[in-house]
Design a protein around this motif. Structure first.
Motif, PDB file in Angstrom:
ATOM      1  N   ILE A   1       0.874  -1.175   0.000  1.00  0.00           N
ATOM      2  CA  ILE A   1       0.000   0.000   0.000  1.00  0.00           C
ATOM      3  C   ILE A   1       0.907   1.219   0.000  1.00  0.00           C
ATOM      4  O   ILE A   1       1.867   1.283   0.733  1.00  0.00           O
ATOM      5  CB  ILE A   1      -0.897   0.026   1.255  1.00  0.00           C
ATOM      6  CG1 ILE A   1      -1.679  -1.271   1.356  1.00  0.00           C
ATOM      7  CG2 ILE A   1      -1.829   1.205   1.234  1.00  0.00           C
ATOM      8  CD1 ILE A   1      -2.829  -1.384   0.448  1.00  0.00           C
ATOM      9  N   LEU A   2       0.569   2.192  -0.845  1.00  0.00           N
ATOM     10  CA  LEU A   2       1.422   3.374  -0.942  1.00  0.00           C
ATOM     11  C   LEU A   2       1.546   4.050   0.415  1.00  0.00           C
ATOM     12  O   LEU A   2       0.557   4.278   1.084  1.00  0.00           O
ATOM     13  CB  LEU A   2       0.840   4.357  -1.949  1.00  0.00           C
ATOM     14  CG  LEU A   2       0.851   3.864  -3.397  1.00  0.00           C
ATOM     15  CD1 LEU A   2       0.099   4.825  -4.260  1.00  0.00           C
ATOM     16  CD2 LEU A   2       2.282   3.724  -3.873  1.00  0.00           C
TER      17      LEU A   2
ATOM     18  N   ARG B   1     -10.550  -0.147   0.214  1.00  0.00           N
ATOM     19  CA  ARG B   1      -9.458   0.267  -0.667  1.00  0.00           C
ATOM     20  C   ARG B   1      -8.858  -0.928  -1.385  1.00  0.00           C
ATOM     21  O   ARG B   1      -8.342  -0.803  -2.492  1.00  0.00           O
ATOM     22  CB  ARG B   1      -8.364   0.992   0.129  1.00  0.00           C
ATOM     23  CG  ARG B   1      -8.724   2.408   0.472  1.00  0.00           C
ATOM     24  CD  ARG B   1      -7.559   3.185   1.026  1.00  0.00           C
ATOM     25  NE  ARG B   1      -8.008   4.511   1.404  1.00  0.00           N
ATOM     26  CZ  ARG B   1      -8.397   4.846   2.629  1.00  0.00           C
ATOM     27  NH1 ARG B   1      -8.344   3.954   3.590  1.00  0.00           N
ATOM     28  NH2 ARG B   1      -8.829   6.066   2.884  1.00  0.00           N
ATOM     29  N   ARG B   2      -8.898  -2.101  -0.735  1.00  0.00           N
ATOM     30  CA  ARG B   2      -8.370  -3.289  -1.430  1.00  0.00           C
ATOM     31  C   ARG B   2      -9.342  -3.785  -2.496  1.00  0.00           C
ATOM     32  O   ARG B   2      -8.941  -4.357  -3.494  1.00  0.00           O
ATOM     33  CB  ARG B   2      -8.095  -4.414  -0.424  1.00  0.00           C
ATOM     34  CG  ARG B   2      -6.811  -4.226   0.346  1.00  0.00           C
ATOM     35  CD  ARG B   2      -6.383  -5.534   0.976  1.00  0.00           C
ATOM     36  NE  ARG B   2      -7.289  -5.927   2.050  1.00  0.00           N
ATOM     37  CZ  ARG B   2      -7.147  -5.568   3.323  1.00  0.00           C
ATOM     38  NH1 ARG B   2      -6.141  -4.809   3.673  1.00  0.00           N
ATOM     39  NH2 ARG B   2      -8.013  -5.966   4.226  1.00  0.00           N
TER      40      ARG B   2
ATOM     41  N   ALA C   1      -6.038   2.950  -3.557  1.00  0.00           N
ATOM     42  CA  ALA C   1      -5.200   2.757  -2.376  1.00  0.00           C
ATOM     43  C   ALA C   1      -4.774   4.051  -1.706  1.00  0.00           C
ATOM     44  O   ALA C   1      -4.722   4.141  -0.498  1.00  0.00           O
ATOM     45  CB  ALA C   1      -3.972   1.929  -2.747  1.00  0.00           C
ATOM     46  N   GLY C   2      -4.476   5.090  -2.485  1.00  0.00           N
ATOM     47  CA  GLY C   2      -3.940   6.305  -1.878  1.00  0.00           C
ATOM     48  C   GLY C   2      -4.975   7.383  -1.633  1.00  0.00           C
ATOM     49  O   GLY C   2      -4.634   8.521  -1.329  1.00  0.00           O
ATOM     50  N   MET C   3      -6.237   7.031  -1.743  1.00  0.00           N
ATOM     51  CA  MET C   3      -7.257   8.094  -1.693  1.00  0.00           C
ATOM     52  C   MET C   3      -7.682   8.431  -0.284  1.00  0.00           C
ATOM     53  O   MET C   3      -7.638   7.589   0.612  1.00  0.00           O
ATOM     54  CB  MET C   3      -8.503   7.615  -2.433  1.00  0.00           C
ATOM     55  CG  MET C   3      -8.353   7.633  -3.911  1.00  0.00           C
ATOM     56  SD  MET C   3      -9.899   7.100  -4.601  1.00  0.00           S
ATOM     57  CE  MET C   3      -9.397   6.925  -6.275  1.00  0.00           C
ATOM     58  N   ASP C   4      -8.156   9.663  -0.145  1.00  0.00           N
ATOM     59  CA  ASP C   4      -8.761   9.997   1.142  1.00  0.00           C
ATOM     60  C   ASP C   4     -10.214   9.518   1.162  1.00  0.00           C
ATOM     61  O   ASP C   4     -10.725   9.012   0.177  1.00  0.00           O
ATOM     62  CB  ASP C   4      -8.660  11.490   1.431  1.00  0.00           C
ATOM     63  CG  ASP C   4      -9.489  12.311   0.453  1.00  0.00           C
ATOM     64  OD1 ASP C   4      -9.302  13.532   0.417  1.00  0.00           O
ATOM     65  OD2 ASP C   4     -10.311  11.742  -0.280  1.00  0.00           O
TER      66      ASP C   4
ATOM     67  N   ASP D   1     -16.750   8.290  -3.202  1.00  0.00           N
ATOM     68  CA  ASP D   1     -17.159   8.614  -4.578  1.00  0.00           C
ATOM     69  C   ASP D   1     -16.866   7.461  -5.540  1.00  0.00           C
ATOM     70  O   ASP D   1     -17.711   7.019  -6.303  1.00  0.00           O
ATOM     71  CB  ASP D   1     -16.316   9.817  -5.036  1.00  0.00           C
ATOM     72  CG  ASP D   1     -17.191  10.959  -5.463  1.00  0.00           C
ATOM     73  OD1 ASP D   1     -16.637  12.029  -5.710  1.00  0.00           O
ATOM     74  OD2 ASP D   1     -18.416  10.762  -5.535  1.00  0.00           O
ATOM     75  N   GLU D   2     -15.604   7.002  -5.498  1.00  0.00           N
ATOM     76  CA  GLU D   2     -15.177   5.923  -6.387  1.00  0.00           C
ATOM     77  C   GLU D   2     -15.986   4.665  -6.138  1.00  0.00           C
ATOM     78  O   GLU D   2     -16.365   3.958  -7.066  1.00  0.00           O
ATOM     79  CB  GLU D   2     -13.687   5.597  -6.137  1.00  0.00           C
ATOM     80  CG  GLU D   2     -12.733   6.608  -6.702  1.00  0.00           C
ATOM     81  CD  GLU D   2     -12.633   6.525  -8.206  1.00  0.00           C
ATOM     82  OE1 GLU D   2     -12.403   5.433  -8.737  1.00  0.00           O
ATOM     83  OE2 GLU D   2     -12.800   7.574  -8.839  1.00  0.00           O
ATOM     84  N   THR D   3     -16.225   4.387  -4.848  1.00  0.00           N
ATOM     85  CA  THR D   3     -16.965   3.163  -4.508  1.00  0.00           C
ATOM     86  C   THR D   3     -18.360   3.207  -5.107  1.00  0.00           C
ATOM     87  O   THR D   3     -18.820   2.219  -5.684  1.00  0.00           O
ATOM     88  CB  THR D   3     -17.064   3.034  -2.986  1.00  0.00           C
ATOM     89  OG1 THR D   3     -15.769   3.083  -2.437  1.00  0.00           O
ATOM     90  CG2 THR D   3     -17.733   1.750  -2.598  1.00  0.00           C
TER      91      THR D   3
END
Lengths: 144, 85
Positions: free
Chosen positions: A79-80, A102-103, A109-112, A118-120
């Motif tokens: 993870i970054l 995140r996985r 992985a690097g998002m807040d 949002d992405e989810t």
């Protein structure tokens, strides 16, 4: 064939890519094993999902990058270790859940937390469309 | 998708969490205003996993069906049917 993406809906783009891939897979896997065909169909499904969003979301770009590297969906071994921005914080006790998310969501992985949510949401909507498309195809093909 | 949001307020987080909750299948049946965040995240994770499993399962079924199809005309029929529905 003249495609204007602005006038064609996302499910249509997804269907177009996926059916094209299926047709290609059928022609090229006549002597392959079931497992090999299944894997290629699965990859085609995720690729057509990613292509249908037009690269607007990080998860679709991550999927396409992974495909270009010919590694499929690679697991991130590391993870970054960027310093996490603490401006955005969910409730305490949610960080484990956020890490699991995140996985699951590619490229997150690097998002807040705000970007992650949002992405989810976007990823879930696209997955649902892909599942619905595949169900329709299975229904049609099995009734032939 | 740039990270120039500045300070995100709690209210915005709350809205994002609510819109995520609205996507989950169980919350469409319930009428609760808000579950706890950690429970919501767990449900989200399990929902994503189940969708991914379903993609795998449907890929398997398609692979099976493809092995029994051998001519070209069914494909044209499929494409037409999909675009009709």
């Amino acid at each position: 064939m003249d495609l204007e993406h602005s006038s064609i809906s996302k499910p249509m783009i997804m269907a177009f890519h996926f059916l094209g891939a299926l047709s290609h897979i059928q022609k090229t896997t006549t002597h392959s094993t079931f497992v090999c065909r299944c894997h290629r169909i699965r990859c085609a499904a995720y690729t057509s999902m990613a292509l249908s969003t037009g690269g607007h979301s990080a998860w679709s770009r991550a999927l396409l990058r992974g495909k270009l590297r010919r590694g499929g969906l690679r697991k991130r071994a590391v993870i970054l270790q960027r310093p996490r921005k603490r401006a955005v914080r969910l409730e305490e006790g949610c960080q484990d859940g956020a890490d699991v998310l995140r996985r699951l969501v590619p490229g997150s992985a690097g998002m807040d937390s705000a970007e992650l949510l949002d992405e989810t949401a976007d990823y879930i909507r696209c997955l649902e469309e892909q599942v619905s498309l595949m169900r329709s195809i299975v229904n049609v093909v099995s009734s032939l | 998708m740039s990270s120039q949001r500045g300070r995100i307020t709690d209210k915005e987080i709350h809205e994002l969490v609510s819109s995520l909750q609205a996507l989950l299948p169980e919350s469409r049946r319930r009428s609760t205003s808000r579950a706890s965040s950690s429970k919501l995240l767990k449900e989200t994770c399990s929902y994503i996993r189940s969708l991914q499993r379903e993609v795998d399962d449907l890929s398997g079924r398609l692979a099976e069906l493809m092995s029994t199809m051998d001519s070209d005309s069914p494909q044209a029929e499929i494409i037409r049917s999909i675009f009709r529905s």
